[in-house]
Scaffold this motif. Structure first.
Motif, PDB file in Angstrom:
ATOM      1  N   CYS A  10      56.294  47.392  60.619  1.00 34.40           N
ATOM      2  CA  CYS A  10      55.572  48.643  60.899  1.00 34.40           C
ATOM      3  C   CYS A  10      54.211  48.630  60.196  1.00 34.40           C
ATOM      4  O   CYS A  10      53.323  47.897  60.612  1.00 34.40           O
ATOM      5  N   ASP A  11      54.053  49.400  59.123  1.00 37.93           N
ATOM      6  CA  ASP A  11      52.749  49.480  58.468  1.00 37.93           C
ATOM      7  C   ASP A  11      52.775  48.933  57.045  1.00 37.93           C
ATOM      8  O   ASP A  11      51.890  49.222  56.250  1.00 37.93           O
ATOM      9  N   GLU A  12      53.819  48.173  56.703  1.00 42.89           N
ATOM     10  CA  GLU A  12      53.841  47.454  55.430  1.00 42.89           C
ATOM     11  C   GLU A  12      53.817  45.949  55.735  1.00 42.89           C
ATOM     12  O   GLU A  12      54.524  45.503  56.646  1.00 42.89           O
ATOM     13  N   THR A  13      53.036  45.199  54.968  1.00 38.34           N
ATOM     14  CA  THR A  13      53.077  43.744  55.046  1.00 38.34           C
ATOM     15  C   THR A  13      53.744  43.302  53.752  1.00 38.34           C
ATOM     16  O   THR A  13      53.295  43.704  52.672  1.00 38.34           O
ATOM     17  N   ALA A  14      54.813  42.510  53.845  1.00 35.22           N
ATOM     18  CA  ALA A  14      55.536  42.173  52.621  1.00 35.22           C
ATOM     19  C   ALA A  14      56.062  40.746  52.655  1.00 35.22           C
ATOM     20  O   ALA A  14      56.501  40.247  53.700  1.00 35.22           O
ATOM     21  N   VAL A  15      55.997  40.097  51.490  1.00 34.24           N
ATOM     22  CA  VAL A  15      56.476  38.720  51.320  1.00 34.24           C
ATOM     23  C   VAL A  15      57.245  38.673  49.996  1.00 34.24           C
ATOM     24  O   VAL A  15      56.789  39.241  49.004  1.00 34.24           O
ATOM     25  N   ALA A  16      58.413  38.047  49.987  1.00 31.11           N
ATOM     26  CA  ALA A  16      59.212  37.993  48.754  1.00 31.11           C
ATOM     27  C   ALA A  16      60.087  36.751  48.742  1.00 31.11           C
ATOM     28  O   ALA A  16      60.367  36.156  49.791  1.00 31.11           O
ATOM     29  N   VAL A  17      60.531  36.384  47.555  1.00 31.69           N
ATOM     30  CA  VAL A  17      61.508  35.298  47.408  1.00 31.69           C
ATOM     31  C   VAL A  17      62.706  35.872  46.660  1.00 31.69           C
ATOM     32  O   VAL A  17      62.539  36.542  45.628  1.00 31.69           O
ATOM     33  N   VAL A  24      65.453  38.945  42.627  1.00 35.33           N
ATOM     34  CA  VAL A  24      64.105  38.858  43.197  1.00 35.33           C
ATOM     35  C   VAL A  24      63.249  38.002  42.263  1.00 35.33           C
ATOM     36  O   VAL A  24      63.124  38.331  41.083  1.00 35.33           O
ATOM     37  N   VAL A  25      62.665  36.913  42.792  1.00 34.02           N
ATOM     38  CA  VAL A  25      61.826  36.081  41.926  1.00 34.02           C
ATOM     39  C   VAL A  25      60.328  36.266  42.228  1.00 34.02           C
ATOM     40  O   VAL A  25      59.490  35.940  41.405  1.00 34.02           O
ATOM     41  N   ALA A  26      60.013  36.782  43.406  1.00 30.12           N
ATOM     42  CA  ALA A  26      58.619  37.128  43.722  1.00 30.12           C
ATOM     43  C   ALA A  26      58.667  38.235  44.768  1.00 30.12           C
ATOM     44  O   ALA A  26      59.564  38.246  45.613  1.00 30.12           O
ATOM     45  N   ASP A  27      57.712  39.150  44.709  1.00 32.53           N
ATOM     46  CA  ASP A  27      57.805  40.315  45.592  1.00 32.53           C
ATOM     47  C   ASP A  27      56.432  40.967  45.739  1.00 32.53           C
ATOM     48  O   ASP A  27      55.875  41.452  44.748  1.00 32.53           O
ATOM     49  N   PHE A  28      55.893  40.976  46.949  1.00 30.64           N
ATOM     50  CA  PHE A  28      54.579  41.577  47.192  1.00 30.64           C
ATOM     51  C   PHE A  28      54.625  42.467  48.424  1.00 30.64           C
ATOM     52  O   PHE A  28      55.171  42.074  49.463  1.00 30.64           O
ATOM     53  N   VAL A  29      54.054  43.660  48.312  1.00 29.24           N
ATOM     54  CA  VAL A  29      54.011  44.604  49.445  1.00 29.24           C
ATOM     55  C   VAL A  29      52.607  45.187  49.537  1.00 29.24           C
ATOM     56  O   VAL A  29      52.024  45.577  48.517  1.00 29.24           O
ATOM     57  N   TYR A  30      52.084  45.250  50.753  1.00 29.09           N
ATOM     58  CA  TYR A  30      50.839  45.981  50.997  1.00 29.09           C
ATOM     59  C   TYR A  30      51.148  47.116  51.973  1.00 29.09           C
ATOM     60  O   TYR A  30      51.711  46.881  53.052  1.00 29.09           O
ATOM     61  N   SER A  31      50.810  48.353  51.586  1.00 31.93           N
ATOM     62  CA  SER A  31      51.033  49.506  52.479  1.00 31.93           C
ATOM     63  C   SER A  31      49.708  49.933  53.082  1.00 31.93           C
ATOM     64  O   SER A  31      48.759  50.245  52.349  1.00 31.93           O
TER      65      SER A  31
END
Ligand code: KG4
Ligand code: ZN
Length: 334
Positions: A10-17, A24-31
């Motif tokens: 939808c309107d969030e771009t997110a990448v995580a491991v 959770v070892v890596a976690d990034f979200v852009y809203s």
């Protein structure tokens, strides 16, 4: 099992491991904030922003954890439900990575992700349990018989709970999205100030309906005028919110009792609501049931929940090939 998750429904771009569905070892979200000026999500704007953000987010993730074919067991990507243009951005990014790196790929149902967000809150969460998914697009009561085995007990007949928050926020001039703003204002208001109607269904049903409530708030505001609304903003927010929270909690606890389920997990953006969390906690405390909420950042859309689901499904051998398609409509369990 270590999986890279990608979420762009939808309107969030997110990448995580995530490792083993729980760590959770890596976690990034852009809203995205672009939609506020339009009072709702504009799909074309959303997909263009996804395209702009996916590579920087992936790079940020790579700087926190050295993602590579050697460090990952696979890639999990949201393939539905959601906005088709937004979904396609994450999907094509994931396909290119999986193909280039020669590692497994799997398409994930976004709604299942909201259930798995609870694994991040409690690594020892055991099935069966009841899950209430309350987001901007969905309101579902799901019996989780086992991981991957879902029974739909009820859903909304019209607006989702988050949609009701957003529409009422708009009526009150609070902008979009407005759920968290109502939450904040309501904390200073009187929940008994205005009585709004609740949708009634046959006993034994676990259905929801919020569009009548939205109309009732709209009429209430029209009859009393703008000045009244401004002066009593906190009370109106609190009264509306109380109505939604009572309906969600009453119906969920009734379903849990009827199905002899002691654990109730909640997921989706509205699970961030402070009053919903407080009422669930106190009512469950009284009845000896347990209410489980993800951390705030894993209530709203994120990639950790998608990677968590991916650990489970890739771990049991499921794979997608490069013909994987984005699906705007994908009921849970189908
Ligand atoms: O799960 P989510 O991030 O996206 C969807 O999959 O829809 O949920 C977004 C929804 C929006 O409707 C937003 O207003 C609502 O969650 N929301 C809240 C709160 N925070 C977000 N609603 C009520 N109280 C909150 N604190
Ligand atoms: Zn969501």
């Amino acid at each position: 099992m270590r999986v890279l998750g990608i979420e762009t429904s939808c309107d969030e771009t997110a990448v995580a491991v995530v490792e083993d569905s729980t760590r959770v070892v890596a976690d990034f979200v852009y809203s995205q904030t672009d939609h506020e000026q339009f009072g709702g999500i504009v799909p074309e704007v959303a997909s263009r922003q996804q395209l702009r953000k996916i590579t920087p987010l992936f790079r940020a993730c790579k700087s926190q954890f050295p993602v590579s074919p050697e460090t990952l067991d696979g890639i999990a990507v949201t393939s539905g439900p959601g906005l088709i243009g937004s979904l396609m951005v994450g999907l094509n990014f994931a396909k290119a990575l999986a193909y280039g790196w020669g590692i497994p790929l799997l398409g994930i149902n976004h709604l299942e992700g909201h259930i798995f967000a609870n694994c991040l809150a409690d690594p020892d969460l055991e099935t069966p349990f009841l899950c209430l998914i309350v987001s901007g697009g969905h309101t579902l009561l799901v019996k989780v018989n086992e991981w991957g085995g879902y029974e739909l007990l009820g859903a909304t007949r019209d607006d989702a709970a988050g949609e009701a928050f957003d529409k009422v926020a708009k009526l009150l001039g609070l902008g979009y999205p407005g759920g968290h703003k109502i939450d904040k204002l309501a904390s200073e208001g009187d929940p008994n100030f205005a009585k709004f109607p609740k949708a009634q269904f046959k006993s034994g049903d676990y259905e929801f309906s919020f569009s009548g409530l939205k109309t009732a708030v709209s009429l209430y505001l029209k009859e009393r005028g703008e000045q009244f609304a401004r002066q009593n903003l906190t009370h109106i927010c609190a009264s509306f919110q109380e109505n939604v929270v009572e309906v969600l909690v009453d119906t969920t606890l009734r379903a849990a009792r009827d199905h002899s389920l002691d654990t109730i997990a909640i997921g989706g953006g509205v699970a961030a609501n402070s009053r919903l969390r407080a009422v669930f906690a106190s009512r469950c405390g009284e009845s000896g049931q347990r209410a489980l909420f993800p951390e705030f950042k894993y209530c709203t859309d994120n990639a950790a929940m998608i990677a968590s689901t991916g650990c489970f499904r890739l771990g049991r051998g499921e794979r997608s090939d490069l013909s994987l398609k984005a699906v705007p409509y994908w009921p849970l369990g189908s």
